[in-house]
Design a protein around this motif. Structure first.
Motif, mmCIF file in Angstrom:
data_model
loop_
_atom_site.group_PDB
_atom_site.id
_atom_site.type_symbol
_atom_site.label_atom_id
_atom_site.label_comp_id
_atom_site.label_asym_id
_atom_site.label_seq_id
_atom_site.Cartn_x
_atom_site.Cartn_y
_atom_site.Cartn_z
ATOM 1 N N GLN A 125 0.827 -1.208 0.000
ATOM 2 C CA GLN A 125 0.000 0.000 0.000
ATOM 3 C C GLN A 125 0.859 1.255 0.000
ATOM 4 O OE1 GLN A 125 -3.369 0.109 2.723
ATOM 5 N NE2 GLN A 125 -2.829 2.208 3.243
ATOM 6 N N ILE B 66 1.001 3.776 -3.219
ATOM 7 C CA ILE B 66 0.510 5.153 -3.074
ATOM 8 C C ILE B 66 1.563 6.141 -3.557
ATOM 9 C CG2 ILE B 66 -0.031 6.941 -1.359
ATOM 10 C CD1 ILE B 66 -1.629 4.802 0.159
ATOM 11 N N LEU C 136 -6.411 10.585 -3.286
ATOM 12 C CA LEU C 136 -6.960 9.412 -2.604
ATOM 13 C C LEU C 136 -8.473 9.316 -2.743
ATOM 14 C CD1 LEU C 136 -4.799 9.455 0.648
ATOM 15 C CD2 LEU C 136 -4.466 8.080 -1.408
#
Length: 75
Positions: A46, A50, A69
């Motif tokens: 993750q 990101i 996001l």
């Protein structure tokens, strides 16, 4: 340091790291250790993914990563 910083290459390395986490072999552990390993792998993926999806800019020596996001239907 900022002079030689290739932002596209940096982001590509994070994308590569995210892919490497997905391909990481599971060590011969069981029980609680296995769950901890899987949880860490998910967190690593993750985090790397990101940052790999960020848009990077460098202005006056300040590195800014812009990360959207929002859900795809809100972007």
């Amino acid at each position: 340091m900022a002079e030689g910083l290739d932002l596209d290459a940096m982001l590509e390395r994070f994308r590569d790291r995210a892919e490497a986490v997905k391909k990481r072999n599971l060590p011969p552990v069981g029980g609680e250790e296995r769950q901890l390993f899987l949880a860490q792998a998910q967190a690593d993926y993750q985090d790397f993914a990101i940052i790999g999806d960020a848009e990077a800019s460098l202005e006056d020596g300040i590195l800014t990563l812009t990360i959207d996001l929002r859900p795809p239907d809100k972007a």
